[in-house]
Design a protein around this motif. Structure first.
Motif, PDB file in Angstrom:
ATOM      1  N   CYS A 132       0.880  -1.159   0.000  1.00 16.76           N
ATOM      2  CA  CYS A 132       0.000   0.000   0.000  1.00 16.76           C
ATOM      3  C   CYS A 132       0.923   1.216   0.000  1.00 16.76           C
ATOM      4  CB  CYS A 132      -0.879  -0.008   1.258  1.00 16.76           C
ATOM      5  SG  CYS A 132      -1.766   1.532   1.542  1.00 16.76           S
ATOM      6  N   ILE A 133       0.717   2.130  -0.959  1.00 15.50           N
ATOM      7  CA  ILE A 133       1.539   3.333  -1.049  1.00 15.50           C
ATOM      8  C   ILE A 133       0.632   4.545  -0.866  1.00 15.50           C
ATOM      9  CG2 ILE A 133       3.133   4.672  -2.489  1.00 15.50           C
ATOM     10  CD1 ILE A 133       3.812   2.085  -3.956  1.00 15.50           C
ATOM     11  N   LYS A 134       1.041   5.468   0.007  1.00 16.07           N
ATOM     12  CA  LYS A 134       0.202   6.623   0.297  1.00 16.07           C
ATOM     13  C   LYS A 134       1.058   7.798   0.764  1.00 16.07           C
ATOM     14  CE  LYS A 134      -0.748   4.566   4.838  1.00 16.07           C
ATOM     15  NZ  LYS A 134      -1.782   3.972   5.708  1.00 16.07           N
ATOM     16  N   PRO A 135       0.494   9.008   0.742  1.00 12.50           N
ATOM     17  CA  PRO A 135       1.237  10.165   1.268  1.00 12.50           C
ATOM     18  C   PRO A 135       1.573   9.953   2.736  1.00 12.50           C
ATOM     19  CG  PRO A 135      -0.658  10.883  -0.019  1.00 12.50           C
ATOM     20  CD  PRO A 135      -0.808   9.409   0.160  1.00 12.50           C
ATOM     21  N   ASN A 136       2.754  10.396   3.136  1.00 10.09           N
ATOM     22  CA  ASN A 136       3.191  10.216   4.517  1.00 10.09           C
ATOM     23  C   ASN A 136       2.483  11.154   5.481  1.00 10.09           C
ATOM     24  OD1 ASN A 136       5.076   8.954   6.448  1.00 10.09           O
ATOM     25  ND2 ASN A 136       5.945  11.019   6.610  1.00 10.09           N
ATOM     26  N   SER A 140      -7.693  10.802   5.921  1.00 13.01           N
ATOM     27  CA  SER A 140      -8.912  10.455   5.191  1.00 13.01           C
ATOM     28  C   SER A 140      -8.651   9.567   3.979  1.00 13.01           C
ATOM     29  CB  SER A 140      -9.660  11.717   4.748  1.00 13.01           C
ATOM     30  OG  SER A 140     -10.285  12.341   5.841  1.00 13.01           O
ATOM     31  N   SER A 141      -7.585   8.764   4.036  1.00 15.08           N
ATOM     32  CA  SER A 141      -7.234   7.841   2.949  1.00 15.08           C
ATOM     33  C   SER A 141      -7.004   8.555   1.623  1.00 15.08           C
ATOM     34  CB  SER A 141      -8.319   6.767   2.788  1.00 15.08           C
ATOM     35  OG  SER A 141      -8.466   6.021   3.963  1.00 15.08           O
ATOM     36  N   VAL A 142      -6.565   9.812   1.683  1.00 16.13           N
ATOM     37  CA  VAL A 142      -6.268  10.574   0.474  1.00 16.13           C
ATOM     38  C   VAL A 142      -5.020   9.998  -0.191  1.00 16.13           C
ATOM     39  CG1 VAL A 142      -5.529  12.826  -0.410  1.00 16.13           C
ATOM     40  CG2 VAL A 142      -7.337  12.687   1.304  1.00 16.13           C
ATOM     41  N   GLY A 143      -5.106   9.702  -1.494  1.00 16.30           N
ATOM     42  CA  GLY A 143      -3.947   9.250  -2.262  1.00 16.30           C
ATOM     43  C   GLY A 143      -3.490   7.837  -1.993  1.00 16.30           C
ATOM     44  N   VAL A 144      -4.338   6.996  -1.419  1.00 21.57           N
ATOM     45  CA  VAL A 144      -3.950   5.621  -1.110  1.00 21.57           C
ATOM     46  C   VAL A 144      -4.073   4.747  -2.357  1.00 21.57           C
ATOM     47  CG1 VAL A 144      -4.479   3.569   0.246  1.00 21.57           C
ATOM     48  CG2 VAL A 144      -4.638   5.830   1.299  1.00 21.57           C
ATOM     49  N   GLU A 145      -2.987   4.039  -2.709  1.00 22.01           N
ATOM     50  CA  GLU A 145      -3.008   3.133  -3.859  1.00 22.01           C
ATOM     51  C   GLU A 145      -2.271   1.847  -3.497  1.00 22.01           C
ATOM     52  OE1 GLU A 145      -2.706   4.394  -7.769  1.00 22.01           O
ATOM     53  OE2 GLU A 145      -3.201   6.499  -7.387  1.00 22.01           O
ATOM     54  N   PHE A 146      -2.525   0.797  -4.300  1.00 19.69           N
ATOM     55  CA  PHE A 146      -1.919  -0.503  -4.038  1.00 19.69           C
ATOM     56  C   PHE A 146      -1.116  -0.964  -5.246  1.00 19.69           C
ATOM     57  CE2 PHE A 146      -5.697  -0.209  -1.385  1.00 19.69           C
ATOM     58  CZ  PHE A 146      -5.194  -0.573  -0.139  1.00 19.69           C
ATOM     59  N   ALA A 147      -0.114  -1.790  -4.994  1.00 18.35           N
ATOM     60  CA  ALA A 147       0.712  -2.339  -6.069  1.00 18.35           C
ATOM     61  C   ALA A 147       1.045  -3.787  -5.742  1.00 18.35           C
ATOM     62  CB  ALA A 147       1.984  -1.515  -6.228  1.00 18.35           C
ATOM     63  N   GLU A 148       1.000  -4.624  -6.771  1.00 16.12           N
ATOM     64  CA  GLU A 148       1.266  -6.047  -6.586  1.00 16.12           C
ATOM     65  C   GLU A 148       2.733  -6.408  -6.773  1.00 16.12           C
ATOM     66  OE1 GLU A 148      -0.945  -8.428  -5.670  1.00 16.12           O
ATOM     67  OE2 GLU A 148      -2.452  -6.844  -5.418  1.00 16.12           O
ATOM     68  N   LEU A 160       2.198   9.595  -7.520  1.00 11.31           N
ATOM     69  CA  LEU A 160       1.869  10.259  -6.256  1.00 11.31           C
ATOM     70  C   LEU A 160       2.885  11.330  -5.864  1.00 11.31           C
ATOM     71  CD1 LEU A 160       0.616   7.282  -4.016  1.00 11.31           C
ATOM     72  CD2 LEU A 160      -0.752   9.040  -5.134  1.00 11.31           C
ATOM     73  N   LEU A 161       4.159  11.121  -6.220  1.00 12.41           N
ATOM     74  CA  LEU A 161       5.203  12.071  -5.843  1.00 12.41           C
ATOM     75  C   LEU A 161       5.050  13.418  -6.546  1.00 12.41           C
ATOM     76  CD1 LEU A 161       8.329   9.753  -5.598  1.00 12.41           C
ATOM     77  CD2 LEU A 161       7.379  11.151  -3.746  1.00 12.41           C
ATOM     78  N   HIS A 165       4.791  14.547  -1.010  1.00 14.47           N
ATOM     79  CA  HIS A 165       6.179  14.196  -0.710  1.00 14.47           C
ATOM     80  C   HIS A 165       6.422  14.325   0.791  1.00 14.47           C
ATOM     81  CE1 HIS A 165      10.578  14.494  -0.564  1.00 14.47           C
ATOM     82  NE2 HIS A 165      10.555  13.829  -1.702  1.00 14.47           N
ATOM     83  N   PRO A 166       7.000  13.287   1.411  1.00 14.35           N
ATOM     84  CA  PRO A 166       7.323  11.981   0.853  1.00 14.35           C
ATOM     85  C   PRO A 166       6.113  11.050   0.898  1.00 14.35           C
ATOM     86  CG  PRO A 166       8.054  12.078   3.115  1.00 14.35           C
ATOM     87  CD  PRO A 166       7.456  13.430   2.810  1.00 14.35           C
ATOM     88  N   LEU A 167       6.347   9.802   0.470  1.00 20.02           N
ATOM     89  CA  LEU A 167       5.327   8.760   0.542  1.00 20.02           C
ATOM     90  C   LEU A 167       5.775   7.714   1.563  1.00 20.02           C
ATOM     91  CD1 LEU A 167       4.923   8.095  -3.297  1.00 20.02           C
ATOM     92  CD2 LEU A 167       3.597   9.715  -1.910  1.00 20.02           C
ATOM     93  N   ILE A 168       4.835   6.867   1.940  1.00 15.28           N
ATOM     94  CA  ILE A 168       5.200   5.710   2.755  1.00 15.28           C
ATOM     95  C   ILE A 168       4.613   4.469   2.090  1.00 15.28           C
ATOM     96  CG2 ILE A 168       3.194   5.915   4.303  1.00 15.28           C
ATOM     97  CD1 ILE A 168       5.114   4.878   6.555  1.00 15.28           C
ATOM     98  N   ALA A 169       5.425   3.431   2.005  1.00 21.95           N
ATOM     99  CA  ALA A 169       4.978   2.144   1.469  1.00 21.95           C
ATOM    100  C   ALA A 169       4.865   1.166   2.634  1.00 21.95           C
ATOM    101  CB  ALA A 169       5.958   1.621   0.425  1.00 21.95           C
ATOM    102  N   GLU A 170       3.727   0.478   2.709  1.00 18.67           N
ATOM    103  CA  GLU A 170       3.498  -0.507   3.775  1.00 18.67           C
ATOM    104  C   GLU A 170       3.084  -1.828   3.145  1.00 18.67           C
ATOM    105  OE1 GLU A 170       1.412   1.833   7.374  1.00 18.67           O
ATOM    106  OE2 GLU A 170       0.239   1.763   5.541  1.00 18.67           O
TER     107      GLU A 170
END
Length: 295
Positions: A132-136, A140-148, A160-161, A165-170
Motif C-alpha cells: 500500500c503506497i500513500k502520502p506520509n 482520510s485515505s487521500v492518495g492511497v493506492e496498491f501495487a502487486e 503520487l510524488l 512528498h514523501p510517501l510511505i509504502a506498507e
C-alpha cells in the motif's frame, strides 16, 4: 468562558472539517452560552481570527494540514490559549506516518513492514509485496493506492510524488478493519468497519450506506481486549493524553496499528462519537468532556 470552534483550513480534508465544526458548535451551544464558529481559509487567517476573537478555549475541528500537524497547537501554546486535543509534539508525530510507525516498532507494537519513499528509485529496496503506497502526511485515505509488484509500485510512486512528498509504502494486510477511540485514559469499544466493497477509502468513509459499522465488534472478548490494549499502547507510545482514534487491521488475530488520528472526525455519525455513545456518552457530553479536559 468564550469557546471558539475553528474549522475549514486549506487541506484536502476541508469539507470534512466544516462538517465537524458545525456538529461540534451545535453540541457545545447546548452547554455553553458563549460559543462561536470560526471558518478559516489558511493558517494566517486562522490565527488572525483567533487573536481577534480572544477565546478562552479553542476547539480544534481542523483535519489535516496545519490544524493537525502541530503547527496550530504550537502557535496556541505561544499565545497561551488553551485548546482541545493533543499538543504540538504528539500532533506532529501522529501526522508523520513514518515517524509514528518507527516509534511503534521501537515499542514492539505490531505494525506492517514499511519504508519511506522520497523518490521512485526507493521502490527498489522494497522486498514485501503487495504494498500500500500513500502520502506520509495526509489523512482520510487521500492518495492511497496498491501495487502487486515492483513495476506497479514504481508507477504509483512516480504518480503520487507529483503532488505528495514523501510517501510511505506498507505491506498490504488482509483482515478486519477496526478502530478504537480513546478519551484520556478511557478506551472505548472497538468498532468493526465493513466497507461494502474494496477497502475503507475516502468514498467509503464519506458516502452514506457505503460502509457498515459494527459495534459491539463481534470479536471474541479476548481479541477485543487485545485490540484495545494494543491501541492504548500505541496512543501512549507517542505521548497522547487527550483523545485520539487508533486504526487497526486484525490479521491472523494480530492487531496491526495503521495510524493514530489525533483529531478524528467529530460529527454525530463519526467513529469516535459512535464508540462513545456505545459507552453511554452522548455527543453533547463528549464535546463538553473535551472542553473540560482542555481547561
Amino acid at each position: 468562558m468564550k469557546i471558539a470552534v475553528i474549522c475549514g483550513g486549506n487541506s484536502s480534508e476541508r469539507e470534512v472539517s466544516l462538517k465537524t465544526g458545525e456538529a461540534v458548535y451545535n453540541a457545545l451551544a447546548a452547554s455553553y452560552s458563549d460559543v462561536y464558529c470560526l471558518e478559516c481559509k489558511d493558517e494566517s487567517d486562522c490565527i488572525e481570527k483567533i487573536m481577534n476573537s480572544k477565546p478562552n478555549i479553542v476547539f480544534i475541528a481542523l483535519h489535516g494540514g496545519f490544524g493537525e500537524n502541530g503547527q496550530l497547537q504550537a502557535t496556541l501554546d505561544m499565545l497561551k490559549i488553551k485548546y482541545t486535543g493533543c499538543g504540538f509534539a504528539q500532533s506532529s508525530l501522529a501526522m508523520d506516518k513514518f515517524a509514528t510507525k518507527s516509534i511503534l516498532k521501537a515499542f514492539n507494537i505490531p505494525t506492517a513492514m514499511f519504508k519511506l519513499i522520497k523518490k521512485p528509485e526507493d521502490i527498489e529496496d522494497i522486498d514485501f509485496y503487495p504494498v500500500c503506497i500513500k502520502p506520509n502526511n495526509e489523512g482520510s485515505s487521500v492518495g492511497v493506492e496498491f501495487a502487486e509488484n515492483k513495476k506497479e509500485a514504481k508507477a504509483v510512486a512516480e504518480k503520487l510524488l507529483k503532488n505528495h512528498h514523501p510517501l510511505i509504502a506498507e505491506k498490504k494486510l488482509s483482515g478486519k478493519e477496526l478502530t478504537v477511540g480513546i478519551i484520556g485514559d478511557t478506551v472505548l469499544p472497538v468498532i468493526w468497519i465493513k466497507p461494502k466493497n474494496g477497502f475503507y477509502d475516502y468514498h467509503h468513509k464519506y458516502t452514506k450506506g457505503a460502509t457498515e459499522y459494527i459495534i459491539p465488534s463481534q470479536l471474541p472478548q479476548k481479541i477485543e481486549n487485545l485490540v484495545q490494549t494494543i491501541a492504548y499502547n500505541a496512543y501512549k507510545a507517542i505521548g497522547c493524553n487527550s483523545y485520539a482514534r487508533v486504526d487497526i487491521i486484525l490479521e491472523n488475530n494480530i492487531p496491526y496499528v495503521l495510524e493514530i488520528n489525533t483529531i478524528p472526525g467529530m460529527t454525530q455519525t463519526s467513529l469516535l462519537p459512535k464508540a462513545a455513545l456505545a459507552k453511554g456518552i452522548s455527543f453533547e457530553k463528549l464535546t463538553k468532556m473535551l472542553v473540560e479536559a482542555a481547561c
